[in-house]
Each structure stands twice: as C-alpha cells, then as structure tokens.
Design a protein around this motif. Sequence first.
Motif, short mmCIF file in Angstrom:
data_model
loop_
_atom_site.label_atom_id
_atom_site.label_comp_id
_atom_site.label_asym_id
_atom_site.label_seq_id
_atom_site.Cartn_x
_atom_site.Cartn_y
_atom_site.Cartn_z
N GLU A 24 25.24 53.86 59.52
CA GLU A 24 25.60 53.51 60.89
C GLU A 24 25.80 54.73 61.78
N ASP A 55 23.59 56.32 63.42
CA ASP A 55 22.71 56.27 64.58
C ASP A 55 22.88 55.00 65.40
N THR A 56 23.93 54.24 65.15
CA THR A 56 24.23 53.06 65.95
C THR A 56 24.91 53.49 67.25
N ASN A 91 15.35 45.96 65.40
CA ASN A 91 15.18 47.41 65.33
C ASN A 91 16.54 48.08 65.50
N SER A 145 20.11 50.04 63.62
CA SER A 145 20.35 51.02 62.56
C SER A 145 21.54 50.68 61.68
N SER A 146 22.15 49.54 61.87
CA SER A 146 23.31 49.18 61.08
C SER A 146 22.94 48.12 60.05
N THR A 187 14.10 48.46 58.39
CA THR A 187 15.28 48.99 57.71
C THR A 187 14.94 50.35 57.12
N ARG A 188 15.96 51.02 56.60
CA ARG A 188 15.75 52.37 56.10
C ARG A 188 15.70 52.46 54.59
N GLU A 212 10.89 52.12 56.63
CA GLU A 212 10.26 53.18 57.42
C GLU A 212 9.49 54.18 56.56
#
Length: 666
Positions: A140, A142-143, A480, A482-483, A507-508, A527
């Motif tokens: 999180e 980059d949230t 899209n 980031s959490s 998702t990452r 990604e």
Amino acid sequence: MHEFELLRDLLILVAVAIPTVALAERLKIPSIVGLLVVGMVIGPFGFGLIAQPDEVAVLAEMGVVLLLFEIGLEVSLARIIKMGSSMFLGGSLQIALTIGAVTLVGSLAGVSLESAIAFGCFVALSSTAIVLKTYHDRGELDTPFGRAGLGILIFQDLAVVPLMVFVPLLAQAGSGNIAMIALRVGGSLVALIAVVVAGRVVVPWVLERVVRTANRELFTLTIAFFGLGAAFVTASVGLSLALGAFIAGLVISESEYGAQAVSDVLPFRALFSGIFFTSVGMLLDLSFAVEHIARVGLITVGIIVGKAVIVALVVRWALRRSLVVSLMTGLGLAQVGEFSFVLAGVGLTAGVVTEPTYQLFLAATILSMLATPFLIQHASAIAEPLTRLAGRTTLGGEPLDKAHVRSLKDHAIIVGYGMSGHHMARVLKAAHLPYIVLEINGQTVRRARQERELIFFGDGTRREVLLRAGIREACVVVFNISSPADERRGVALARELNAAVKIVVRTRTVDAIPVLEQHGATDVVVEEFEAALEMFQRVLRHYRIPTNTIGVELDAMRSEHYGILRGVPKEALRLDSLKFLGIQHALDLVEIEEGARAVGESPVSLKLRSTTDVTVVAVVREGIAHYTLDESFRFRVGDTAVLVGPSPGLPKGAAYFRNIAHSESA
C-alpha cells in the motif's frame, strides 16, 4: 569482554525473533507485534536475558539505522521531491497542530509549560519504520493514503533536526542564545543538504567504477559504506544516525544501480526489523506500566485519537484529499515514532522530563506502536462508516453526472487513474468505446479534467460509488489500484452488484490471483509476468509461429497462474507443442516490387508451383488478405505474397516477386 556481551545479546535477539515471527505468521498477526512483546519479556524489566539498558539502547539505534537504510533504498527520492505540498505543508501543519494540542492538554492537566511543549514534540513524530514496513508488506505504499502518509513521515524525520536542538533549550527557557540556536540549526540543515547533493554526484560515479570490476562483494561493501558513512556524517553534526542512513538509501535508490543495491540488502530485512522492534520493547518497565495501567491506557487512547484526527484534518483540508483517504492516513500515523525515544532521552537528560513521566510516555508509545498494524489493517473498515455518517458518498468531489451515467450501457468502469488506468482510458477512447473513470485523488482528477477526461471523484471499491457509476449496466470493470485489500473488496463488491460483469484486475503479486478469482475476478493481470509473456510472444513471432498457437500457449500460462515463469510448470502447460519451430524454413512473405516478373500475372499463368515447388497461399493487398487466387486475380506492385514450400525452392519462388535486375545492381 564488552564485545562478547554485545555479541551474546545479538545472538539472543535473533534466537527469540525466529520463533516469534513463526508464531505470528501462524496466528495471522503482524510480526511487529510479536517482536515488541517478546522484547518486553526478555529485556531488563522482564526476565533480564538482556540486562544492560545501555546495550539495549545501542542495539535499538543500530536496528533503526539498518532498517531505515533498507527502506530508503526502496523509496524514490524523485517521488519525494514531487510530493512538494504534501511533505512541507502537510508535515509542518501536522507537527504544529500536534504540539499545540498536547501543550494545551498538558497545561490543563497541571504539567509545566516547558514539559507540555516537550511532550508535544515527542508525540508529533510518528513511526516511519513501522508505518512504512506495514504499508510495504501490504503493498500500500503507492496508494493515495500511502503517498500522503509518506510525505508527512519524511517531513517529521527532517523535523527531528530542529527538535533535537529545541527540546534541551526548554530546560533553560528564556535564557537561550537565539543566535547560537539559529547557527546550530542552520549548520545542521546545511550539512543535510550537503549530504544529499554530494551523494547524488559521488554515489553514481563511485558505483559505476565499482561495477566495472564485476566483483559482487565489492559492490555490497560499497553500498554498506555509503549507508554507514552518511549516518556518521549526520550524527557528527548533531543529527540522527537513522536520518543519515535513510537519506543514503534514497540517494542510492536514484542511481541506475538502485535495484541491485536493494537486492543485496533485502535478505537482511528480517534481521534489521527484529533487532529494532525487539529492542524497543525492551525499553519498557513492565512493572511500572502495570502499576499505572489506567493512566497509560488513557494516554494511549488520547494519543491515537488525537493524532488520527489532526492528521486527517491536515490531509483533508490542507492537502485536499478525499475524506476516506484522510481518515485512513490519520489512522496510519496515529502512533508515536522511534525518533521520539531519542527526543525523550534528550529531554530526560536535560531535566525537562522526569523519570516517572518518561516511563508513562514510553509505555503509551509502545502501546500505540502495537496498535498500528491493526489500525492500518482495519483503516478502511473504520473510515467508511465515518464517511457515510458525514454524508460523503462521492468522497468530497463533484457528484457523478446521473444523466450521463444513465445514458451509458455496456460501458467500462476504470477504477484508479494511475499510469495503467490512464493508458486504458486512452485506448478505450481511441476505440470509441464508452467508459468512465473513478479516482479518489483530488489532484489527479483535476488534472485529468483539464485534459477533458471523463473522470469523477469516487472510491470504486464502495457500493454507492459503483452504483452511481452504472455498475449494473456495465460490461467491464477494470481495477487499477495499488492496495491488495482494496482490490479484494472492490472485486467482491462488483461481482455482488452485477453477476454478469467482466472484472479485470491489475495486481503486483502472483499470490493474489487465486484470492481475487475466488472473490469474482474474471481476469487477473500480474504486472511483472505480463511483461515476460509479451516478450515471449514477440520472440515466437520472429520464429513465425502461428498466432493462434502462440495465443493458446499464453492462455495456458495464465490459466496456470504463470507457473512456468515461477519455476513450477504444470502438466497443462505444453510448450513442447512448439517443437516444430522449424516451420519458418517452409514459409516466406514477399512484397511485390516494381519490375518483378509476377506483376500483372495470375497465380495460374505464373506457373510457380510447377517450376519451383512453391505455392502462393494468400496475398495481402491494402491490409486485406485474399485467399481465392483464381485465374482472374492479378498480382500488383505493393502486394505481399505468402509463399509455402520446401526450403530450396523458397528463394527461387521469391525471385518471381522481386526486381532481380535492381537487386543484382544493388
């Protein structure tokens, strides 16, 4: 002998951290909580396995130095500089308001003005180490609330410089030399700027030459030297060791060797964390805390609630973030930080703080730290009801245009307008497909609207916002964000509101795939692995593998959660079906040139098969493929002929479509 005792203490710390982290994992609780608790148990005020307070203080500072150096390596200095207002405006307001509020409460409680101001300075700082580690572990950072919190935290760390000068002077209120104070503060700031500037020039230059040696050990030693060297320089001018290490990490992360530096330091993360958080727990006098449990509990609740409210107000009204983001940021920064231990120690030495009040503060601080992972974990669940009570269904922005939304059908809803969301919107617009964008960052929304983007304020993981965005009539929802927690909640809610909608999630981590699919995701895009698959696809195209075959293999990889890329190929993956890669030797594509023998001829009159054993299976003309090649069809300049035949015959067949005289002269 002292060195042996320090080594023994380190051994004890690591030994107790191993089962603690394992137990925390089994109990599904943050490891930070377990490390703080076990520190209380083994410390000087517990069973006394580590009995020397001075050694404990050294270990704690060593731990925070190493931990913040590693965190600095993973945070972009360029991104911090771009924060601008969120760092300086938000951070300065938060510190000023917190000091003012604590001073007021302390004065009303009968505490001297100097002590009340000192405690305000202590409470104003939050735990960079705990918050960043928790956000990092949860994905999180980059949230919107992660970025807002990071800006305030960095300003707080920078504020340690003047606060460490200011707190001792409170003991000599009214007698301080203003010129001397200004000189000390100014000198410290100049030194800090010099470290950053010199680092950005020297570090890349040195690392470039170290890399040329191709010596991995030399590279790692150089990275460690920069981290320890920066900590030494900042400490030499009266600043924090940890602040220097953090800045060194930031500077190194900006070089082209930052990724390698992170990979070298990353294996030591657990060691850094274990040393720091266990050492912090050892500083607490358990008997004193139990004896004054009521006062400790009251102070802890007051700190958490007060700081959460102050941070939320600053983020909401000064930084103009949404109410949900503001509340979640406030809950994340509601604890007291590790630098506060340093300040409190300075205050105790200077006589501004007494030993009993120091222990009260220490107990409340550790309890607030213990609560932080749980507050961050449940921040969304706490913030959403409060937002509904405030009547903010659009999160503080313009309401969705109901008439426009009602006119949409089979549209796409893009949740999150970061880089991926921006590109998605651009592609949909180019394809003339209807869509709307939901974003909870006010600044992003304002910029996008200036570009005439169809974007609205709104949290796409909330029921009211998705309903107003027309989820029941939508064709696709694209997440899209980031959490990971928001991803899961948004997917589950979208599936609940529209059982037929297609849900695509970016998702990452590959671990999130089965969870998101269980919640209702149609497609999950990882990604890092998608980039690898795109490269794989392009390579196979150069081997002229049929497009449909490539597509089948890519779908197989995705359906098996990228197993082949993770080193665990599944039985369903049949890459051996591509063993006929030699097909490129039996196929050729030739553009027909001016003056070629084939121009004006038909496939029948050209008699290509009888003379070269090569067959024209298709001709592409102006982007359209023609497969019916009878006697009426005539080859034209610019056509692309698709030839199939044995390897020896292909060059002969291709010669019919080229200007041989021109080729020979060339």
